[in-house]
Design a protein around this motif. Structure first.
Motif, PDB file in Angstrom:
ATOM      1  N   LEU A 222     -68.735  14.240  39.164  1.00 26.48           N
ATOM      2  CA  LEU A 222     -68.962  15.546  38.551  1.00 26.48           C
ATOM      3  C   LEU A 222     -68.740  16.686  39.521  1.00 26.48           C
ATOM      4  N   LEU A 223     -68.964  16.401  40.814  1.00 22.43           N
ATOM      5  CA  LEU A 223     -68.728  17.435  41.810  1.00 22.43           C
ATOM      6  C   LEU A 223     -67.301  17.380  42.342  1.00 22.43           C
ATOM      7  N   GLY A 224     -66.822  16.166  42.569  1.00 20.46           N
ATOM      8  CA  GLY A 224     -65.507  16.024  43.186  1.00 20.46           C
ATOM      9  C   GLY A 224     -64.369  16.410  42.265  1.00 20.46           C
ATOM     10  N   TYR A 225     -64.471  16.032  41.007  1.00 24.55           N
ATOM     11  CA  TYR A 225     -63.364  16.274  40.085  1.00 24.55           C
ATOM     12  C   TYR A 225     -63.060  17.763  39.908  1.00 24.55           C
ATOM     13  N   PRO A 226     -64.069  18.580  39.544  1.00 23.99           N
ATOM     14  CA  PRO A 226     -63.739  20.002  39.370  1.00 23.99           C
ATOM     15  C   PRO A 226     -63.239  20.643  40.649  1.00 23.99           C
ATOM     16  N   ALA A 227     -63.805  20.197  41.794  1.00 25.61           N
ATOM     17  CA  ALA A 227     -63.355  20.779  43.057  1.00 25.61           C
ATOM     18  C   ALA A 227     -61.878  20.509  43.271  1.00 25.61           C
ATOM     19  N   GLY A 228     -61.491  19.258  43.064  1.00 21.81           N
ATOM     20  CA  GLY A 228     -60.091  18.900  43.229  1.00 21.81           C
ATOM     21  C   GLY A 228     -59.215  19.630  42.230  1.00 21.81           C
ATOM     22  N   LEU A 229     -59.674  19.688  40.991  1.00 20.64           N
ATOM     23  CA  LEU A 229     -58.902  20.310  39.923  1.00 20.64           C
ATOM     24  C   LEU A 229     -58.660  21.793  40.207  1.00 20.64           C
ATOM     25  N   LEU A 230     -59.732  22.488  40.532  1.00 23.10           N
ATOM     26  CA  LEU A 230     -59.627  23.928  40.749  1.00 23.10           C
ATOM     27  C   LEU A 230     -58.744  24.256  41.934  1.00 23.10           C
ATOM     28  N   SER A 231     -58.973  23.545  43.040  1.00 19.81           N
ATOM     29  CA  SER A 231     -58.171  23.857  44.223  1.00 19.81           C
ATOM     30  C   SER A 231     -56.699  23.536  43.978  1.00 19.81           C
ATOM     31  N   ALA A 232     -56.459  22.478  43.195  1.00 19.81           N
ATOM     32  CA  ALA A 232     -55.065  22.138  42.909  1.00 19.81           C
ATOM     33  C   ALA A 232     -54.406  23.213  42.063  1.00 19.81           C
ATOM     34  N   VAL A 233     -55.137  23.739  41.071  1.00 16.10           N
ATOM     35  CA  VAL A 233     -54.560  24.785  40.225  1.00 16.10           C
ATOM     36  C   VAL A 233     -54.275  26.031  41.054  1.00 16.10           C
ATOM     37  N   LEU A 234     -55.238  26.425  41.884  1.00 15.30           N
ATOM     38  CA  LEU A 234     -55.047  27.640  42.684  1.00 15.30           C
ATOM     39  C   LEU A 234     -53.883  27.493  43.651  1.00 15.30           C
ATOM     40  N   LEU A 235     -53.884  26.387  44.380  1.00 11.58           N
ATOM     41  CA  LEU A 235     -52.799  26.197  45.338  1.00 11.58           C
ATOM     42  C   LEU A 235     -51.465  26.028  44.614  1.00 11.58           C
ATOM     43  N   GLY A 236     -51.523  25.344  43.466  1.00 11.16           N
ATOM     44  CA  GLY A 236     -50.305  25.123  42.701  1.00 11.16           C
ATOM     45  C   GLY A 236     -49.680  26.424  42.246  1.00 11.16           C
ATOM     46  N   ILE A 237     -50.513  27.356  41.804  1.00 14.04           N
ATOM     47  CA  ILE A 237     -50.003  28.660  41.384  1.00 14.04           C
ATOM     48  C   ILE A 237     -49.317  29.346  42.554  1.00 14.04           C
TER      49      ILE A 237
ATOM     50  N   GLN B  75     -52.899  14.689  42.505  1.00 17.68           N
ATOM     51  CA  GLN B  75     -52.389  14.351  41.179  1.00 17.68           C
ATOM     52  C   GLN B  75     -52.159  15.612  40.350  1.00 17.68           C
ATOM     53  N   VAL B  76     -53.135  16.511  40.378  1.00 23.59           N
ATOM     54  CA  VAL B  76     -53.023  17.725  39.572  1.00 23.59           C
ATOM     55  C   VAL B  76     -52.020  18.694  40.179  1.00 23.59           C
ATOM     56  N   LEU B  77     -52.013  18.777  41.502  1.00 26.53           N
ATOM     57  CA  LEU B  77     -51.133  19.740  42.182  1.00 26.53           C
ATOM     58  C   LEU B  77     -49.685  19.557  41.762  1.00 26.53           C
ATOM     59  N   VAL B  78     -49.241  18.311  41.804  1.00 27.16           N
ATOM     60  CA  VAL B  78     -47.855  18.032  41.443  1.00 27.16           C
ATOM     61  C   VAL B  78     -47.550  18.533  40.039  1.00 27.16           C
TER      62      VAL B  78
ATOM     63  N   GLY C 166     -49.381  24.528  30.288  1.00 30.32           N
ATOM     64  CA  GLY C 166     -50.636  23.914  29.880  1.00 30.32           C
ATOM     65  C   GLY C 166     -50.580  22.429  29.587  1.00 30.32           C
ATOM     66  N   SER C 167     -49.611  22.007  28.790  1.00 28.20           N
ATOM     67  CA  SER C 167     -49.571  20.580  28.446  1.00 28.20           C
ATOM     68  C   SER C 167     -49.421  19.729  29.682  1.00 28.20           C
ATOM     69  N   GLN C 168     -48.541  20.165  30.579  1.00 29.73           N
ATOM     70  CA  GLN C 168     -48.320  19.367  31.767  1.00 29.73           C
ATOM     71  C   GLN C 168     -49.537  19.366  32.675  1.00 29.73           C
ATOM     72  N   ILE C 169     -50.165  20.529  32.789  1.00 28.60           N
ATOM     73  CA  ILE C 169     -51.357  20.605  33.636  1.00 28.60           C
ATOM     74  C   ILE C 169     -52.452  19.717  33.059  1.00 28.60           C
ATOM     75  N   LEU C 170     -52.590  19.749  31.739  1.00 25.85           N
ATOM     76  CA  LEU C 170     -53.609  18.902  31.112  1.00 25.85           C
ATOM     77  C   LEU C 170     -53.298  17.425  31.329  1.00 25.85           C
ATOM     78  N   ALA C 171     -52.028  17.070  31.225  1.00 30.42           N
ATOM     79  CA  ALA C 171     -51.665  15.672  31.470  1.00 30.42           C
ATOM     80  C   ALA C 171     -52.048  15.270  32.889  1.00 30.42           C
ATOM     81  N   GLY C 172     -51.779  16.156  33.844  1.00 25.10           N
ATOM     82  CA  GLY C 172     -52.145  15.878  35.226  1.00 25.10           C
ATOM     83  C   GLY C 172     -53.646  15.784  35.404  1.00 25.10           C
ATOM     84  N   ALA C 173     -54.374  16.664  34.715  1.00 22.37           N
ATOM     85  CA  ALA C 173     -55.827  16.636  34.823  1.00 22.37           C
ATOM     86  C   ALA C 173     -56.389  15.349  34.247  1.00 22.37           C
ATOM     87  N   ARG C 174     -55.771  14.879  33.186  1.00 25.77           N
ATOM     88  CA  ARG C 174     -56.225  13.627  32.577  1.00 25.77           C
ATOM     89  C   ARG C 174     -55.965  12.457  33.518  1.00 25.77           C
TER      90      ARG C 174
END
Lengths: 260, 262, 263
Positions: free
Chosen positions: A68-83, A136-139, A176-184
């Motif tokens: 619960l802590l690790g997943y959002p952290a990874g997700l958020l940082s990946a989205v920010l860096l990815g942008i 995974q999400v970053l890509v 969005g679709s691709q990001i969601l696929a990566g998040a999944r």
């Protein structure tokens, strides 16, 4: 006829596999009849004991809280860096091989390094999970943002939609679709890594209790742990599907049947 | 309608470098003018580069040489007073936004407040006949309606020049006729100058005051045909007019002619 | 470099891309080395870049490393073989019948999110530490994407193609092979790539968690010995092998995609 088939698909089909699995297990266990495959009632009672409210707090909570802590952290940082990376073309091209390397490296392979460096505490596990999710999400974020529909981009350019408005109303939903696929995918990976990280010197956790039961030949408990892990995997995935529905509905993607 | 050219294209050249090497000249020495308040159609054989011309006019593509002058100034990027409607409506409208939000987006980008933008958007949508459907999403609308939304989006920006890139090519014949009339109606009501790229010769002659005929690539201007049909066009009456058929045949012959035959 | 694109946007030529990518790696290596030397990255936390490279060089001269590599790839190959032999034909069958396909999709999707590690404990006790452990786990993990992609590719063949085959009186099997399989090939290519990547990851995991012989097992041993330089070297090597596997299968996938019949 159509109504019957859609009813069958929505309710019967997902249940088919568990039924098949259970049936297959019963047959297999009967055929093998050794300790490794205890009878279903024994597994069931072990399940009830291991995952009693007390058991859940003892073993399920530590693991899940790390996730619960690790997943959002990874997700958020990946989205920010990815942008950021997607925006700067040179950076994107330059970082391609590095990201490809970390994507090709199985997440489980990094676990030993983390454990040796930072010890087996919960913080390390959260970091491990975050890092697995991150790549995974970053890509997917970078790929999604760089391969936006050119027609869409053309319209946005023409009507001079720039800056944050462009990012939040055009680019991100477009990817969005691709990001969601990566998040999944990241979620599944996170669950996997969560279990593996408990291999080392961990007393309490879903993976810990399963593996310790295995090494102490307590097979019903081992199976209870395995089944629980499977349920967590499926359950979280189902929650994810529910969570992504609002976006899909708004983007008009719910009508189409999903691909692979 | 004044005769001041709002848009002047002079000696436009566009050459593309191919990824595997070599180059491809799409446009060669294109020159024409569009007067304020006119409707001009650009036609030509498939692949002639009509869309390339439009993209240069819209500031989306940089010409290799030559100039595009809009309202007296050479354009380097999309001018403020130019708006466009593209062929692929399903991919130029944002599916996750309602029709109203889609129309509001360029307005908000220009700094209008939310109330102002909303008002303008609703007015624009009403003028294209989509009153009552402002809250729907594009994927809930038919193709013709989606294209109306795209048109409303372009109109809400009060453009001096409206560019249209084969806007009705993906629609069925009946819808096409309705939308052609809509363009005429808008032209009359808002006095917008329109440049429409189309492969449909009938459509070109029906709508336009002038038709620019492009040749096969490298595309040059074969001829600029003046359409002196009566101004109040009508889908049936105008097309019954023998002058219509004559113009049609003339343009069609040019488009189908092989430029190397002469 | 050309100005084909939008105003102000130039696309990179092949050499510019290559140069940029190399410089990215070089810059990272330099930063890493500097951090180690300057003390920002203490030796206790991570070896320097040069140390890691020399560590890699060292282990590449040991027999254990290459034996481990061979074991990992042996298991990988075996698991891939089983996955392909079961996954593709099964996918073909599932995809060829509309009702069966529509029923099977949610069934498989329901099972898909189960992490590959779930069956590891029981397989470990039932089969032991050996080669079979890896192979079984890999097959279980890698089969799913293959199955899903194959059935999807076969099921979404355009009706026009099928009708054409019927009009020409193709038999069931001819139709299956020449029409469905051919159309599904690009997707099967993607499925194989996914399967290859998963198979490699599971092979490592089987070694690390289950002790199956291979690079994963070496990794586990190094971690038990708290041997940080060895860990870094091994992990880097595993990463490189992973890149090789994915690159090979990505190019196969791309080749199959070039052949794609566009709808």
């Amino acid at each position: 006829m159509r109504r019957h088939t859609s009813w069958a698909i929505r309710f019967v089909a997902p249940l088919l596999m568990p039924v098949v699995l259970l049936g297959g297990y019963v047959l297999f266990a009967h055929w093998q009849s050794n300790l490794y495959f205890p009878s279903l009632p024994r597994i069931y009672s072990a399940f009830k004991t291991t995952w009693s409210p007390h058991g859940l707090r003892l073993n399920a909570w530590p693991s899940l809280s790390n996730l619960l802590l690790g997943y959002p952290a990874g997700l958020l940082s990946a989205v920010l860096l990815g942008i950021l990376v997607a925006r700067l073309r040179a950076l994107r091209v330059a970082s391609e091989p590095i990201i490809a390397f970390f994507l090709a490296l199985p997440s489980v392979a990094i676990v030993p390094i983390f454990i040796v460096l930072f010890g087996p505490g919960p913080g390390t596990k959260q970091l491990i999970i975050a890092q697995a999710v991150f790549f995974q999400v970053l890509v997917n974020v970078i790929d999604g943002l760089s391969t936006l529909d050119p027609t869409l981009a053309q319209s946005a350019d023409l009507f001079k939609i720039h800056g944050f408005r462009r990012l939040f109303l055009v680019d991100l939903p477009g990817a969005g679709s691709q990001i969601l696929a990566g998040a999944r995918a990241g979620l599944s990976l996170g669950v996997l890594v969560m279990i593996v990280s408990e291999l080392f010197n961990t007393r309490f956790g879903i993976g810990a209790v399963t593996l310790s039961a295995q090494s102490s030949f307590d097979f019903p408990t081992m199976w209870a742990g395995m089944v629980f892990t499977a349920i967590i995997g499926i359950g979280l995935n189902g929650l994810f599907s529910l969570a992504e529905r609002p976006y899909l509905r708004r983007a008009g993607l719910l009508q189409t049947t999903t691909g692979a | 309608m004044s005769a001041v050219p709002i848009l002047k294209v002079e000696n436009l050249y566009k050459t593309f470098t191919l990824p595997k090497g070599g180059s491809y000249t799409a446009l060669e020495n294109i020159s024409f003018e569009v007067a304020d308040g006119e409707i001009v159609a650009v036609v030509g054989p498939s692949g002639a580069g009509k869309t390339t011309v439009l993209r240069c006019l819209a500031g989306l593509l940089a010409p290799t040489s030559g100039s595009v002058v809009f309202e007296g100034e050479s354009i380097t990027e999309t001018p403020e007073d130019v708006a466009a409607v593209f062929q692929d409506y399903s991919r130029s409208l944002l599916p996750w936004l309602s029709a109203r939000s889609n129309v509001m987006l360029p307005l908000r980008s220009r700094g209008l407040s939310r109330t102002e933008a909303r008002q303008k958007a609703d007015t624009a949508l009403a003028s294209v006949g989509l009153e009552g459907r402002e809250g729907t999403h594009p994927w809930q609308l038919s193709g013709g309606m989606q294209q109306r939304v795209a048109l409303a989006r372009a109109l809400a920006c009060n453009p001096r020049l409206l560019l249209m890139d084969e806007p009705f090519a993906s629609l069925d014949a009946q819808t096409r006729m309705d939308l052609e009339d809509l363009v005429l109606h808008i032209h009359k009501e808002f006095a917008t100058t329109v440049l429409i790229v189309t492969h449909d010769i009938d459509e070109a002659i029906y709508l336009a005051n002038h038709v620019v005929v492009l040749s096969k690539p490298p595309a040059t201007v074969s001829q600029i045909v003046e359409i002196n049909l009566p101004p109040n066009r009508h889908q049936i009456a105008t097309k019954e007019n023998p002058a219509f058929a004559q113009l049609r045949n003339h343009v069609l012959t040019m488009v189908r002619r092989d430029p190397y035959e002469d | 470099m050309g100005t084909n694109g939008r105003r102000g946007e130039t696309s990179y030529g092949r050499w510019a891309r290559f140069a940029l990518q190399c410089s990215g790696i070089v810059i990272l290596a330099i930063l890493w080395q500097i951090s180690s030397i300057a003390g920002w990255l203490p030796k206790a936390v991570a070896p320097s870049f040069i140390q890691t490279i020399s560590g890699l060089w060292q282990i590449s001269h040991t027999g254990t490393f290459w034996v481990g590599t061979a074991n990992t790839f042996k298991a990988w190959a075996y698991g891939m073989f089983v996955s392909i032999v079961i996954g593709i034909p099964l996918g073909l069958l599932l995809g060829s019948n509309k009702v069966v396909y529509r029923l099977s999709r949610p069934t498989i999707e329901a099972v898909r999110p189960i992490p590959p590690i779930v069956i590891l404990p029981v397989v470990l006790v039932a089969v032991g530490y050996g080669f079979n452990l890896s192979a079984l786990l890999i097959a279980q993990g890698a089969m799913w994407p293959l199955l899903i992609m194959t059935s999807y590719g076969v099921a979404t063949v355009p009706q026009v193609a099928l009708d054409t085959a019927t009009v020409f009186h193709f038999s069931f099997f001819r139709r299956l092979f020449f029409v469905r399989l051919a159309q599904a090939l690009p997707l099967i290519g993607s499925g194989v790539r996914l399967a290859a990547a998963i198979a490699f990851a599971v092979a490592i995991m089987a070694g690390l968690v289950g002790g199956a012989p291979g690079l994963g097992q070496l990794l586990g041993l190094a971690s038990q010995a708290n041997d940080l330089p060895a860990l870094f070297a091994l992990t880097t090597a595993i990463g490189f092998f992973g890149v090789v596997v994915i690159s090979v299968f990505s190019s196969v996938e791309r080749r199959l995609n070039r052949w794609k019949v566009s709808s």
